[in-house]
Design a protein around this motif. Structure first.
Motif, mmCIF file in Angstrom:
data_model
loop_
_atom_site.group_PDB
_atom_site.id
_atom_site.type_symbol
_atom_site.label_atom_id
_atom_site.label_comp_id
_atom_site.label_asym_id
_atom_site.label_seq_id
_atom_site.Cartn_x
_atom_site.Cartn_y
_atom_site.Cartn_z
ATOM 1 N N ASP A 217 -10.217 -6.852 -0.796
ATOM 2 C CA ASP A 217 -9.491 -5.641 -1.164
ATOM 3 C C ASP A 217 -10.199 -4.983 -2.351
ATOM 4 O O ASP A 217 -10.705 -5.658 -3.248
ATOM 5 C CB ASP A 217 -8.020 -5.931 -1.484
ATOM 6 C CG ASP A 217 -7.876 -6.984 -2.553
ATOM 7 O OD1 ASP A 217 -7.934 -8.174 -2.207
ATOM 8 O OD2 ASP A 217 -7.722 -6.621 -3.734
ATOM 9 N N GLY A 218 -10.308 -3.670 -2.311
ATOM 10 C CA GLY A 218 -11.035 -2.962 -3.354
ATOM 11 C C GLY A 218 -12.496 -2.760 -3.019
ATOM 12 O O GLY A 218 -13.178 -1.993 -3.670
ATOM 13 N N LEU A 219 -12.987 -3.457 -1.974
ATOM 14 C CA LEU A 219 -14.358 -3.192 -1.540
ATOM 15 C C LEU A 219 -14.382 -1.873 -0.777
ATOM 16 O O LEU A 219 -13.413 -1.501 -0.130
ATOM 17 C CB LEU A 219 -14.843 -4.306 -0.603
ATOM 18 C CG LEU A 219 -15.368 -5.583 -1.235
ATOM 19 C CD1 LEU A 219 -15.960 -6.475 -0.150
ATOM 20 C CD2 LEU A 219 -16.440 -5.270 -2.267
ATOM 21 N N ALA A 220 -15.514 -1.175 -0.843
ATOM 22 C CA ALA A 220 -15.632 0.086 -0.100
ATOM 23 C C ALA A 220 -15.665 -0.204 1.395
ATOM 24 O O ALA A 220 -16.180 -1.236 1.834
ATOM 25 C CB ALA A 220 -16.894 0.820 -0.517
ATOM 26 N N SER B 193 -1.099 -3.477 -4.619
ATOM 27 C CA SER B 193 -1.085 -4.852 -5.126
ATOM 28 C C SER B 193 -1.266 -5.807 -3.958
ATOM 29 O O SER B 193 -1.188 -5.418 -2.804
ATOM 30 C CB SER B 193 0.234 -5.140 -5.850
ATOM 31 O OG SER B 193 1.288 -5.073 -4.910
ATOM 32 N N SER C 229 -5.513 -0.801 5.170
ATOM 33 C CA SER C 229 -5.605 -1.566 3.920
ATOM 34 C C SER C 229 -6.571 -2.729 4.069
ATOM 35 O O SER C 229 -7.200 -3.143 3.097
ATOM 36 C CB SER C 229 -4.235 -2.111 3.508
ATOM 37 O OG SER C 229 -3.271 -1.114 3.599
ATOM 38 N N ARG D 9 -12.684 -12.328 -1.150
ATOM 39 C CA ARG D 9 -11.655 -11.326 -1.338
ATOM 40 C C ARG D 9 -12.253 -9.936 -1.106
ATOM 41 O O ARG D 9 -13.282 -9.606 -1.694
ATOM 42 C CB ARG D 9 -11.122 -11.438 -2.769
ATOM 43 C CG ARG D 9 -9.809 -10.746 -2.914
ATOM 44 C CD ARG D 9 -9.175 -11.008 -4.244
ATOM 45 N NE ARG D 9 -8.252 -9.901 -4.490
ATOM 46 C CZ ARG D 9 -7.566 -9.743 -5.603
ATOM 47 N NH1 ARG D 9 -7.688 -10.604 -6.590
ATOM 48 N NH2 ARG D 9 -6.741 -8.729 -5.735
ATOM 49 N N GLY E 289 -10.342 -1.254 3.977
ATOM 50 C CA GLY E 289 -10.850 -0.608 2.770
ATOM 51 C C GLY E 289 -10.747 0.902 2.723
ATOM 52 O O GLY E 289 -11.141 1.502 1.734
ATOM 53 N N LYS F 25 -6.788 1.699 -0.446
ATOM 54 C CA LYS F 25 -6.863 0.603 -1.398
ATOM 55 C C LYS F 25 -5.449 0.102 -1.681
ATOM 56 O O LYS F 25 -4.584 0.884 -2.094
ATOM 57 C CB LYS F 25 -7.490 1.118 -2.688
ATOM 58 C CG LYS F 25 -8.453 0.140 -3.292
ATOM 59 C CD LYS F 25 -9.178 0.776 -4.443
ATOM 60 C CE LYS F 25 -9.571 -0.334 -5.414
ATOM 61 N NZ LYS F 25 -10.214 0.174 -6.591
ATOM 62 N N GLU G 20 -3.504 -9.268 -2.149
ATOM 63 C CA GLU G 20 -4.894 -9.644 -1.924
ATOM 64 C C GLU G 20 -5.208 -9.664 -0.445
ATOM 65 O O GLU G 20 -4.365 -10.018 0.369
ATOM 66 C CB GLU G 20 -5.154 -11.050 -2.485
ATOM 67 C CG GLU G 20 -4.980 -11.128 -3.986
ATOM 68 C CD GLU G 20 -5.094 -12.566 -4.503
ATOM 69 O OE1 GLU G 20 -5.437 -13.464 -3.696
ATOM 70 O OE2 GLU G 20 -4.825 -12.767 -5.693
ATOM 71 N N SER H 289 0.845 -1.191 0.000
ATOM 72 C CA SER H 289 0.000 0.000 0.000
ATOM 73 C C SER H 289 0.874 1.232 0.000
ATOM 74 O O SER H 289 1.992 1.218 0.499
ATOM 75 C CB SER H 289 -0.897 0.041 1.240
ATOM 76 O OG SER H 289 -1.962 -0.849 1.093
#
Lengths: 403, 241
Positions: free
Chosen positions: B72-75, B61, B52, B70, B55, B58, B63, B15
């Motif tokens: 990561d990338g969820l709000a 790289s 991280s 999974r 959320g 973000k 997971e 991150s």
């Protein structure tokens, strides 16, 4: 805490010198050449008046007015004791009674002022949802007022739709406008948001001003119908137009009551609490599972709905709309009402609207100096009552670390 | 220790804040029922790791897996309803909401009135001082009380996994002890898995089963808490010996 006398008078002297530096270029530079007489005369008056006030202040600090202060304080305490014992419902009944009786006790001019106060109360409460509850500084709020007004104006003139039908339609249109403006801007925080909303407010006005085929541009739209109603007369219902000010007063009073109840319910709802949480700490609210973007959009849309309702009424009351009613100064006025009254506080906003609309009418004679007095009052207010005339909630003092 | 499927797993998470990398290739696993602590000096990337996971930040790289999905990338706002909740660094309670409103905010996504009432009573039982101050504004509480409120608020979401960021920060030793007793209780009685980020390594390791050591954004060591406590390098670097 008293400030030492010498320091006080030194500060006064410096301020007066500075004041003259600011005053002279405004009054003394003329096409015929430089001139000092008028500016010096004005300067002398201001300096003398403030010197008298300063001397009075010093006397007060020295205790010269103690003989006056004691009874005044006792009086204030007695008043507080009496008002504290009056139950809220009774106070509300008295206010409601006064509001209903008002048009029968006063004349046309007072009705006119009262109607504008009520329009601004609705606007103030709507903006209060955005600024007070959700903490989003919106400098273009009047755009939604304009959207509401033009929605009704066009519907009435082109399709002959009635006022009552158009109220919800205008509300929806304003809410949609709120979402359109809100979606790209609400990712910003603080100052940036304020600037962008200012821009959008102006965009709406300029579009209205230039879209000749739809809005008739700066000439405005004429011939808007007043609200209609059915009135029981001689055994049958007949349709009448609520044209005179007394009838319009009751229409806007009803709308204002509706707004107050709606905003009050919102304040104490789960959503209202979430608005406040977002205002307090956006990241923490997110960590609690609040979708902050969606919530802020909701605040924006809700605020816009009330703006739209007020706009609809405005169009129906004036029977004419033109873009010049929706300038930035109007947004600033509504914002000033919210800040002056107390952000997030319903009685505060009502008081603020009353103060900013009714007082200038009372002091008609000073009209030229209205903005001057207005600025002065705001500055004094922020010094002595920074949380508004009627603050939302009392902030407790921070308790010491006891353990 | 049960080697079931981990409830939380980070796979090579990197991150960054803008172009400045805060953590690189961090991998860690947390199993259900554990208390895992992440220790390290100032700026080692402990808080970044938590941010991280939940959320707010973000990952560039890698997971993040939680409860078989999974994430990561969820709000951030989608996670509390799945049972993952964080008590952020510096408490971040809502200062102008009352204590009770703060707790209600913790249960924002919930609609089961009875369950919420039950959980609120449980929080008040854990932290009696909050019951006493329920009508007071959050901002008027002392630091220790605010920490309790922040923990109570997180518990109102009925978490399966609780992330605690520096719960001892700026608190008197007696209060710190009390807070850590509660952490243990939450873990043992309520069965909540806990990830604990702390600068106070001694305290954190003593109340955890396993620990990770972060240094300038990298995991440099992972072991049982007891082993870390006994490790001379750790003792020298983090326990002040």
């Amino acid at each position: 805490m008293t400030i030492r006398a010498s320091k006080l008078w030194l500060g006064y002297g410096l301020a007066m010198v500075w004041f003259y530096f600011l005053l002279w270029p405004l009054m003394g530079i003329k096409p015929e050449g430089l001139e000092f007489q008028t500016s010096l005369a004005v300067w002398g008056k201001v300096a003398a008046a403030s010197a008298v006030l300063l001397a009075l202040y010093q006397l007060k600090q020295g205790g010269a007015f103690r003989f006056l202060e004691k009874p005044a304080q006792a009086g204030a305490e007695a008043l507080a004791a009496v008002t504290g014992r009056v139950p809220t419902w009774l106070a509300l009944c008295v206010v409601a009674g006064a509001a209903v009786a008002f048009p029968f006790l006063t004349e046309r001019y007072a009705h006119d002022v009262a109607i504008s106060v009520l329009v601004y109360i609705i606007l103030g409460l709507g903006l209060n949802v955005v600024v007070g509850l959700a903490g989003l500084l919106d400098l273009g709020y009047i755009a939604f007022f304009g959207v509401g007004a033009y929605t009704y104006a066009l519907m009435s003139v082109h399709f002959g739709l009635s006022f009552w039908l158009c109220l919800p339609i205008s509300g929806c249109f304003a809410a949609i406008a709120g979402c359109i403006i809100g979606y790209p801007t609400l990712r910003m925080r603080g100052d940036y948001l304020a600037i962008v909303t200012l821009g959008f407010g102006e965009i709406v006005r300029i579009v209205i001003n230039n879209w000749m085929s739809l809005t008739n541009g700066p000439n405005g739209i004429l011939g808007i119908k007043a609200p209609g109603a059915y009135w029981f007369n001689k055994g049958s219902f007949e349709h009448i137009w609520l044209n005179n000010l007394e009838q319009l007063y009751f229409v806007i009073l009803g709308l204002a009551v509706f707004t107050i109840v709606a905003v009050y319910r919102l304040n104490y709802s789960r959503i209202g609490r979430a608005f406040e949480a977002v205002r307090e700490d956006q990241t923490a609210a997110e960590l609690m599972g609040v979708n902050t973007l969606r919530l802020k959009l909701l605040a924006y849309a809700l605020g816009a709905v009330f703006g739209g309702l007020a706009g609809t009424f405005f169009a129906a009351r004036m029977k004419f709309v033109s873009p010049e009613s929706f300038t930035f100064i109007e947004s600033a006025m509504v914002l000033a009402m919210v800040v002056l009254g107390g952000m997030g506080s319903i009685p505060g906003v009502i008081l603020g609207s009353l103060a900013l609309i009714a007082l200038p009418e009372v002091f008609r004679g000073f009209e030229l100096y209205r903005m001057f007095v207005f600025g002065g009052v705001m500055a004094v207010m922020m010094l002595f009552r920074p949380r508004g005339l009627w603050p939302a909630k009392r902030m407790g003092v921070r308790s010491e670390e006891k353990d | 220790m049960t080697k079931a499927t981990p409830i939380l797993e980070l796979k090579n998470v990197t991150s960054a804040y803008g172009r400045i990398k805060a953590i690189s290739e961090v991998s860690l696993k947390v199993y259900p029922g554990e208390v895992v602590s992440i220790i390290g000096a100032n700026g080692a990337g402990k808080s970044t790791t938590l941010m991280s996971i939940c959320g707010v930040l973000k990952p560039v790289s890698g997971e993040v897996w939680y409860d078989g999905a999974r994430i990561d990338g969820l709000a951030a706002d989608l996670l509390p309803s799945r049972g993952l909740c964080q008590v952020p660094e510096g408490r971040r309670i809502f200062p102008r909401l009352t204590v009770e409103e703060n707790l209600d905010m913790g249960a924002f996504f919930r609609t089961d009135k009875d369950g919420m009432e039950h959980d609120k009573n449980r929080v008040f039982q854990m932290f009696p001082i909050l019951l006493e101050r329920r009508k007071q504004h959050g901002g008027t509480l002392s630091g220790g009380e605010q920490q309790m409120l922040a923990m109570g608020r997180a518990l109102m979401s009925r978490p399966k996994l609780l992330l605690l960021d520096e719960p001892s920060l700026g608190l008197a030793p007696l209060i710190v002890q009390q807070i850590f007793r509660i952490i243990q209780e939450i873990n043992e009685v309520d069965g909540v898995t806990v990830v604990l980020v702390e600068q106070n390594a001694n305290l954190a390791l003593k109340s955890s089963s396993r620990g990770y050591v972060l240094e300038t954004g990298n995991v440099v060591m992972e072991d049982d808490a007891q082993a870390l406590l006994a490790n001379p390098a750790i003792r020298a670097a983090y326990l002040g010996e």
